[in-house]
Design a protein around this motif. Structure first.
Motif, PDB file in Angstrom:
ATOM      1  N   VAL A 143      49.831  41.397  40.695  1.00  0.00           N
ATOM      2  CA  VAL A 143      48.898  41.559  39.575  1.00  0.00           C
ATOM      3  C   VAL A 143      47.498  41.725  40.148  1.00  0.00           C
ATOM      4  N   LEU A 144      46.893  42.875  39.898  1.00  0.00           N
ATOM      5  CA  LEU A 144      45.586  43.183  40.482  1.00  0.00           C
ATOM      6  C   LEU A 144      44.432  42.691  39.613  1.00  0.00           C
ATOM      7  N   MET A 145      44.668  42.638  38.286  1.00  0.00           N
ATOM      8  CA  MET A 145      43.595  42.247  37.380  1.00  0.00           C
ATOM      9  C   MET A 145      44.185  41.735  36.072  1.00  0.00           C
ATOM     10  N   VAL A 146      43.505  40.757  35.460  1.00  0.00           N
ATOM     11  CA  VAL A 146      43.881  40.250  34.140  1.00  0.00           C
ATOM     12  C   VAL A 146      42.626  40.171  33.290  1.00  0.00           C
ATOM     13  N   CYS A 147      42.729  40.643  32.044  1.00  0.00           N
ATOM     14  CA  CYS A 147      41.604  40.558  31.104  1.00  0.00           C
ATOM     15  C   CYS A 147      42.073  39.820  29.858  1.00  0.00           C
ATOM     16  N   GLU A 148      41.397  38.710  29.526  1.00  0.00           N
ATOM     17  CA  GLU A 148      41.750  37.926  28.345  1.00  0.00           C
ATOM     18  C   GLU A 148      40.475  37.552  27.599  1.00  0.00           C
ATOM     19  N   ASN A 149      40.408  37.989  26.334  1.00  0.00           N
ATOM     20  CA  ASN A 149      39.240  37.710  25.483  1.00  0.00           C
ATOM     21  C   ASN A 149      37.921  38.137  26.147  1.00  0.00           C
ATOM     22  N   GLY A 150      37.954  39.280  26.807  1.00  0.00           N
ATOM     23  CA  GLY A 150      36.751  39.796  27.440  1.00  0.00           C
ATOM     24  C   GLY A 150      36.463  39.227  28.822  1.00  0.00           C
ATOM     25  N   LYS A 151      37.210  38.207  29.248  1.00  0.00           N
ATOM     26  CA  LYS A 151      37.022  37.606  30.571  1.00  0.00           C
ATOM     27  C   LYS A 151      37.937  38.299  31.576  1.00  0.00           C
ATOM     28  N   MET A 184      45.055  40.738  25.356  1.00  0.00           N
ATOM     29  CA  MET A 184      45.182  40.406  26.784  1.00  0.00           C
ATOM     30  C   MET A 184      45.982  41.506  27.474  1.00  0.00           C
ATOM     31  N   TYR A 185      45.487  41.950  28.630  1.00  0.00           N
ATOM     32  CA  TYR A 185      46.219  42.962  29.375  1.00  0.00           C
ATOM     33  C   TYR A 185      46.041  42.698  30.870  1.00  0.00           C
ATOM     34  N   ALA A 186      46.882  43.368  31.649  1.00  0.00           N
ATOM     35  CA  ALA A 186      46.827  43.194  33.104  1.00  0.00           C
ATOM     36  C   ALA A 186      47.057  44.545  33.768  1.00  0.00           C
ATOM     37  N   VAL A 187      46.648  44.614  35.042  1.00  0.00           N
ATOM     38  CA  VAL A 187      46.929  45.790  35.867  1.00  0.00           C
ATOM     39  C   VAL A 187      47.871  45.336  36.973  1.00  0.00           C
ATOM     40  N   VAL A 188      49.073  45.948  37.019  1.00  0.00           N
ATOM     41  CA  VAL A 188      50.064  45.549  38.019  1.00  0.00           C
ATOM     42  C   VAL A 188      50.386  46.730  38.926  1.00  0.00           C
ATOM     43  N   GLU A 189      50.914  46.400  40.100  1.00  0.00           N
ATOM     44  CA  GLU A 189      51.317  47.436  41.053  1.00  0.00           C
ATOM     45  C   GLU A 189      52.803  47.306  41.321  1.00  0.00           C
ATOM     46  N   THR A 190      53.522  48.417  41.206  1.00  0.00           N
ATOM     47  CA  THR A 190      54.940  48.450  41.551  1.00  0.00           C
ATOM     48  C   THR A 190      55.299  49.871  41.949  1.00  0.00           C
ATOM     49  N   GLY A 191      56.095  49.992  42.992  1.00  0.00           N
ATOM     50  CA  GLY A 191      56.489  51.314  43.461  1.00  0.00           C
ATOM     51  C   GLY A 191      55.333  52.148  43.969  1.00  0.00           C
ATOM     52  N   GLY A 192      54.265  51.481  44.434  1.00  0.00           N
ATOM     53  CA  GLY A 192      53.117  52.202  44.949  1.00  0.00           C
ATOM     54  C   GLY A 192      52.206  52.777  43.876  1.00  0.00           C
ATOM     55  N   GLU A 228      39.507  38.804  35.401  1.00  0.00           N
ATOM     56  CA  GLU A 228      39.769  38.223  36.724  1.00  0.00           C
ATOM     57  C   GLU A 228      40.324  39.324  37.614  1.00  0.00           C
ATOM     58  N   VAL A 229      39.731  39.498  38.778  1.00  0.00           N
ATOM     59  CA  VAL A 229      40.152  40.536  39.704  1.00  0.00           C
ATOM     60  C   VAL A 229      40.638  39.897  40.991  1.00  0.00           C
ATOM     61  N   GLY A 230      41.780  40.352  41.477  1.00  0.00           N
ATOM     62  CA  GLY A 230      42.352  39.803  42.700  1.00  0.00           C
ATOM     63  C   GLY A 230      41.747  40.431  43.943  1.00  0.00           C
ATOM     64  N   ALA A 231      42.121  39.870  45.112  1.00  0.00           N
ATOM     65  CA  ALA A 231      41.595  40.386  46.379  1.00  0.00           C
ATOM     66  C   ALA A 231      42.713  40.480  47.424  1.00  0.00           C
ATOM     67  N   PRO A 232      43.654  41.385  47.331  1.00  0.00           N
ATOM     68  CA  PRO A 232      43.743  42.407  46.281  1.00  0.00           C
ATOM     69  C   PRO A 232      44.540  41.957  45.054  1.00  0.00           C
ATOM     70  N   VAL A 233      45.343  40.840  45.161  1.00  0.00           N
ATOM     71  CA  VAL A 233      46.148  40.398  44.015  1.00  0.00           C
ATOM     72  C   VAL A 233      45.729  38.990  43.616  1.00  0.00           C
ATOM     73  N   LEU A 234      46.076  38.626  42.382  1.00  0.00           N
ATOM     74  CA  LEU A 234      45.775  37.287  41.872  1.00  0.00           C
ATOM     75  C   LEU A 234      46.903  36.332  42.263  1.00  0.00           C
ATOM     76  N   ASP A 235      46.565  35.249  42.938  1.00  0.00           N
ATOM     77  CA  ASP A 235      47.559  34.258  43.332  1.00  0.00           C
ATOM     78  C   ASP A 235      48.038  33.483  42.111  1.00  0.00           C
ATOM     79  N   GLY A 236      49.357  33.240  42.055  1.00  0.00           N
ATOM     80  CA  GLY A 236      49.917  32.424  40.982  1.00  0.00           C
ATOM     81  C   GLY A 236      50.001  33.118  39.642  1.00  0.00           C
ATOM     82  N   THR A 237      49.790  34.418  39.594  1.00  0.00           N
ATOM     83  CA  THR A 237      49.854  35.161  38.342  1.00  0.00           C
ATOM     84  C   THR A 237      50.931  36.230  38.439  1.00  0.00           C
TER      85      THR A 237
END
Length: 205
Positions: free
Chosen positions: A38-46, A1-9, A48-57
């Motif tokens: 959090v812009l995106m989360v990938c777990e077991n091949g699934k 499981m991995y995620a794409v996050v944004e911090t400091g631009g 999820e992409v935010g617009a632009p961020v994922l709510d509640g994650t």
């Protein structure tokens, strides 16, 4: 499981256990924080992409180090004005270790409960530290606890031990050639100078 996050631009691809350096955050070393952009989360091949961020994650992290990068020179001049100016700059950074990826609402509950449970343990421990004698120097052949130096974790300490570096004094006596050799041999990518191991080791000795 991995995620794409944004911090400091900037954006970072992170997974639990990863260590990374980001633009300076105004938090203390050892503090637990949440990166909620959090812009995106990938777990077991699934995916999820935010617009632009994922709510509640959110991505949970622990602050390992507040430091400064290598020095760079900044040169400014103006043609035909006899203006020349050279100055140095060392960029501040925060080193994080990723501890969790998940619900942003679940993490704060654990953080609130922890201080109450640990407060009772902290009081006797603090008294014991005050009463305890100063740490004695290691006997010849025993080696020091290298993880007392900021930036050295258990894995890096083991690498240093395997390379024959076991004491603070050895690190304090590093020459420029030794630093370059260890950087290349152990793939430290300049962290010895960046995190000022030599200066820290001199204080500990």
């Amino acid at each position: 499981m991995y995620a794409v996050v944004e911090t400091g631009g900037k954006q970072y691809r992170v997974a639990v256990g990863d260590k990374l350096m980001v633009e300076k955050l105004d938090v203390e070393e050892g503090a637990a924080i949440q990166l909620d952009r959090v812009l995106m989360v990938c777990e077991n091949g699934k995916v999820e992409v935010g617009a632009p961020v994922l709510d509640g994650t959110a991505v949970g992290a622990t602050v390992l180090l507040q430091g400064r990068g290598e020095k760079i020179k900044v040169f400014k001049f103006k043609r035909r004005k006899k203006y020349r100016k050279t100055q140095g700059h060392r960029q501040h950074f925060t080193q994080l270790e990723i501890t969790s990826i998940g619900d942003s609402k679940a993490a704060p509950k654990k953080a609130k409960a922890a201080p109450k449970a640990e407060a009772k343990k902290a009081a006797p421990e603090a008294e014991a530290k005050k009463a305890a004698p100063k740490k004695a120097k290691a006997a010849p052949g025993e080696g020091d606890k290298l993880t007392d130096i900021n930036g050295i974790g258990p894995v890096i300490a083991q690498k240093l031990n395997d390379a024959g570096v076991t004491t603070f004094q050895q690190i304090a006596d590093f020459s420029a050639e030794q630093i370059a050799e260890i950087d290349e041999k152990l793939n430290f990518k300049g962290r010895i100078e960046r995190e000022e191991w030599v200066a820290q080791a001199k204080k500990l000795t």
